[in-house]
Structure formats: structure tokens, C-alpha cells
Design an enzyme around this catalytic site. Sequence first.
Site, PDB file in Angstrom:
ATOM      1  N   HIS A 297     -32.456   6.248  -2.437  1.00  0.00           N
ATOM      2  CA  HIS A 297     -33.361   7.220  -3.303  1.00  0.00           C
ATOM      3  C   HIS A 297     -34.167   6.080  -4.285  1.00  0.00           C
ATOM      4  O   HIS A 297     -33.647   5.363  -5.095  1.00  0.00           O
ATOM      5  CB  HIS A 297     -32.335   8.077  -4.061  1.00  0.00           C
ATOM      6  CG  HIS A 297     -31.795   8.921  -3.326  1.00  0.00           C
ATOM      7  ND1 HIS A 297     -30.583   9.387  -3.338  1.00  0.00           N
ATOM      8  CD2 HIS A 297     -31.975   9.858  -2.327  1.00  0.00           C
ATOM      9  CE1 HIS A 297     -30.095  10.428  -2.621  1.00  0.00           C
ATOM     10  NE2 HIS A 297     -31.161  10.575  -1.964  1.00  0.00           N
ATOM     11  N   TYR A 470     -29.890   3.490  -6.998  1.00  0.00           N
ATOM     12  CA  TYR A 470     -28.768   2.696  -6.512  1.00  0.00           C
ATOM     13  C   TYR A 470     -27.882   3.577  -5.453  1.00  0.00           C
ATOM     14  O   TYR A 470     -26.684   3.594  -5.473  1.00  0.00           O
ATOM     15  CB  TYR A 470     -27.775   2.604  -7.686  1.00  0.00           C
ATOM     16  CG  TYR A 470     -28.548   1.974  -9.200  1.00  0.00           C
ATOM     17  CD1 TYR A 470     -29.217   0.914  -9.028  1.00  0.00           C
ATOM     18  CD2 TYR A 470     -28.522   2.893 -10.077  1.00  0.00           C
ATOM     19  CE1 TYR A 470     -29.967   0.359  -9.980  1.00  0.00           C
ATOM     20  CE2 TYR A 470     -29.227   2.423 -11.423  1.00  0.00           C
ATOM     21  CZ  TYR A 470     -29.972   1.200 -11.345  1.00  0.00           C
ATOM     22  OH  TYR A 470     -30.641   0.788 -12.400  1.00  0.00           O
ATOM     23  N   HIS A 471     -28.549   3.883  -4.242  1.00  0.00           N
ATOM     24  CA  HIS A 471     -27.940   4.806  -3.439  1.00  0.00           C
ATOM     25  C   HIS A 471     -28.148   4.405  -1.857  1.00  0.00           C
ATOM     26  O   HIS A 471     -28.707   4.976  -0.992  1.00  0.00           O
ATOM     27  CB  HIS A 471     -28.306   6.172  -3.546  1.00  0.00           C
ATOM     28  CG  HIS A 471     -28.099   7.047  -4.635  1.00  0.00           C
ATOM     29  ND1 HIS A 471     -28.828   8.111  -5.258  1.00  0.00           N
ATOM     30  CD2 HIS A 471     -27.121   6.641  -5.744  1.00  0.00           C
ATOM     31  CE1 HIS A 471     -28.423   8.363  -6.409  1.00  0.00           C
ATOM     32  NE2 HIS A 471     -27.295   7.440  -6.706  1.00  0.00           N
ATOM     33  N   PRO A 472     -27.928   2.965  -1.750  1.00  0.00           N
ATOM     34  CA  PRO A 472     -27.968   2.597  -0.166  1.00  0.00           C
ATOM     35  C   PRO A 472     -27.131   3.221   0.648  1.00  0.00           C
ATOM     36  O   PRO A 472     -26.117   3.316   0.397  1.00  0.00           O
ATOM     37  CB  PRO A 472     -27.925   1.069  -0.481  1.00  0.00           C
ATOM     38  CG  PRO A 472     -27.131   0.732  -1.648  1.00  0.00           C
ATOM     39  CD  PRO A 472     -27.227   1.872  -2.617  1.00  0.00           C
TER      40      PRO A 472
END
Length: 535
Positions: A297, A470-472
Site C-alpha cells: 500500500h 509498510y504492508h509488503p
Amino acid sequence: MPKSWGEFDYVIVGAGSAGCVIANRLSSNPSVSVAILEAGGRDWNPWIHVPVGYFKTMHNPSVDWCYQTEPDKGLNGRRLEWPRGKVLGGSSSLNGLLYVRGQKEDYDGWRQMGNVGWGWDDVLPYFKRAEDQERGEDDFHGVGGPLAVSNMRLSRPICDAWVAAAQNAGYPFNPDYNGASQEGVGYFQLTARKGRRCSTAVGYLHPIKHRKNLQIFTHAQTKRLLIEEGRAAGVVLSHHGSECLVRAKREVILSAGAIGSPQILMYSGIGPGKELAEHGISPVVDQPEVGKNLQDHLQARLVYKCNEPTLNDEVRSLFNQARIGLKYIMFRAGPMTMAASLATGFMRTNDAVATPDIQFHIQPWSADSPGEGVHPFSAFTASVCQLRPESKGEIRIGGPDPLQYPKIYPNYLATGTDQRTIVDGIRIAMRIAEEQPLAGKIASRFRPGPDVASDEDILEWARNTATTIYHPTGTCRMGPDDRAVVDPRLRVRGVRGLRIADCSIMPRIVSGNTNAPAIMIGEKASDMIAEDAAA
């Protein structure tokens, strides 16, 4: 030869959001032995346990991997910092504490892609099992679970004004975005209890760390898997410069995250054969999708200067900092209990979109980035991100050394849909800022500046300033097809006794923050492992 650290039924790689869950659930059976390996150290840093402590822990190499992306074309060649937890609790020890499950349509979509057992009705019981919801038990929430979920202990007028202005702009109020419907505006739920962070280390691991059948190894960085006759037989790791071996009698479970899990697979010879050979790694299983399908995101952070004080003003003086600290120590209250954001909104950019495709994070402060200190003026931040990006990147290994950092290629804003959605989201943020009561509190728009007006200007501003939220996810895709890295029971194709349980298995990123889904994945994986062992 590596030094032997013993043999266990199950070896879990990564004591993060999913790994701690699996360690808890598997070791509840006293007849099995469990080892969990964490590359970082114990979660002794006191800032980990203070909700606002992410200002001190993010970008701190003692607890953060401090990854950095490669230059990204969609961001005009910029590199982004990608924090990831390197400590017990993993990123749940560093994150902004926001508890968001995503939309039921996300999981039903996984099921429709052929992932049997991953529809909303399948995963909801695991969300509920994990949860100790402050609001109580209902059709969507559970109580008594290891993960504390609570309401905000802090409010600020600027965030309340944003929620009211969003409603005046036509967006409904939603008291529970984790309930029947996600759509609307309201306030975040957070993974905390009585003003303290509830990481998975706190909720799942610490209460059971004295179990005789559980061994927790820290400063144990996995280098590669030991594969014998097509089976994952153990893990080769580095411990303070020495090479050690932990053997697994039943299974190895990778829970190293969307960066770590594919990296470990590739250094073990499981990955794109041609790429591995270029680094002198002999392919064991030619699996071309390992490291691919990377999704994240991207957030655009609008900053508005205010004509009344915000949290920026509260924290600038040493006297105020001392007062805030004292309030926290005495009452577990005040700004130090604050999660990354207070207010939120899940919205559709247009009527053709069936479910929310953007999310807002509203913060009563502003800064260039966490850890760098707030701006020297009164301001608030309205961050907007696209929930379901089409753009996909990849993780590649950086060289022959398994301790070398991988290369991260996010490939942001690579499609027309992603570009249009980020522009539309920014325009919605601007429109809400023109509504009362928020408009009366705004002195000026600081970022983007007033000269950013056209769609082309807005997109260019996003390319120059947007950053990760911070959403890999997605780099070890789950699917029923032979090209998928894991099957719907999370077993790695081509290797026996090996599973992956973390956000890397997501075939598509969920519509929201990823910590709660990672915990759900850990809960569901632990049941699958136990079921398959009993079969």
C-alpha cells in the site's frame, strides 16, 4: 560442519506476527517439541511496549531490519525505507498498532481464486479466536484470545473535526469497520491493553515461554534450509558469526515475512532457476514465482497547517514532554498511548467501485517521517492509500551471501488504475478539508502546496512524495495452480515438510492494514499443521 542446536518436531523461522501465534498453538500439545528462531533479540527495549514508541523503534537498527528499496520508476527514481521488525514480535513490535482485518470480499476473492478454506466464513473464526476485544463479544468479535484489541484512549479535536467534516461531505459514520461493513469514517481500533502495546510476543509468546517443549532462539538468522531427499530437514543459521543447525523431524514453517520468506527459499535453491544460477545457487526446485507478486500500500500524506494547537505543539517543549511522560507513567493515558493514527475512513473513489478502494489515516500531528520529529508549526496529516493496487513488484536476492540484503523492487503506480486512484483519493482529502468544522481549523494547505491543482500536478506530487505504509505482501503466493509457491494448506510445492505462514502467502493484498490478517494466518496455519499431523 554447523554446530547442532538439536532436533525438534517443528522449527518455526521468524518470531513475528504469525510465528509467535504458531509457536503458541503448536506447543500447547505437550507431546510435540517446537523451536522458534528469531534473527533479532528479545523485546527488552522499553519503547517497544509504549504505543507511541514506534517513533523511537522504526529505523533503529537494533530492532528494525532497515530495508531500502531499489530506485522506483513510479516514484521518479526514489528509494524508500521499508522498516520491518527484527525482534521478538517482529513488525507487531514496531507497527502503529492499528487493528484492521480488511473486507470480507478480500477473503471471498481468495476463495474464488481456488484457495479452498480461505473465504470470509472460513477465516472469521480465526480472527475471533485471536481476539480479546474490549467492546465485548458479538458476531464479528471475540473475547479471551491472546491479542488485546481496544478503543483509542486518546482523542484530539482536529481528528474529531475531520470525522465530522467527512460526514458532511457525504461519507457515513461507521463505529466498527471490522464489523458487518468496512465502509465509512470513524476511529481506529488498536492492539493494546491498558495503554501498553500487545505485540504477538506479548500476547502469544511471553505467557508460554516456560513450556518445556518450546525453545526460543534469538539472534539466530536463518541462512538457508537443509533439504534432504526432497524434504525440509532443518535450518542452517548464523548465530553471532557461527553457523548452527536446527533439525526438524516433522516440518519447517517459514514465518519470516514477505521479504524474508522468499529470500530464505531462494538461498535454499527454491526459486527462479535462472536467477539463482546467476548467483551460484544450485536450483533444487525451479519455482519462478518465488519473490514475485509483491504488493504494498502506497500512501500520499497531505499536511494542513492549523490555526489552533495540535499535537505538534504539545510535544515540542521539554516541559510538555515531561508532563506527557508523567501522565503516561501514572495513568497510562495521554499522547503516549496514541497509535499511528486516530481517525480513519474507508471510501469508494467512485460509484463504479463496489467496496472501498481507499483508506485514510488521520493524525493530529505532522512530520517528514516517524523518528525525525514533528514539524515546528501546528498541523495535522491526512494520509490516503489505495487499498487494492494492481501494480506488482518483486524481491530478488542481492548476491551469493545469504546474509546480504535482498533487492526490493516495489513497482509502484505502474498501472493507470493505480494512478487514477491515488489522484482521486488526494482530491477526496482536499474536498473533506473544505467542509466544516474542519475548514475553520485550517490555516493553509502545506503539502501539496497551492500550486498543485491539476490531475497531472497531483500525480507528479504523489510520485515525488508518496511513501510506503509498510504492508509488503504476496511474494510466496498461495494458489491451487502449479505455479503458486504454496498450496491452500500453505505447503511449499516441490518440497515436503515445508510451509509458509505469513503475509507473503496472500494471493492479493487485503483492503487494509496487514497485521491482523498476519495473525489470522498464523492461527489458521497452526490448525492445518495439527490436522495434517493427525491425518
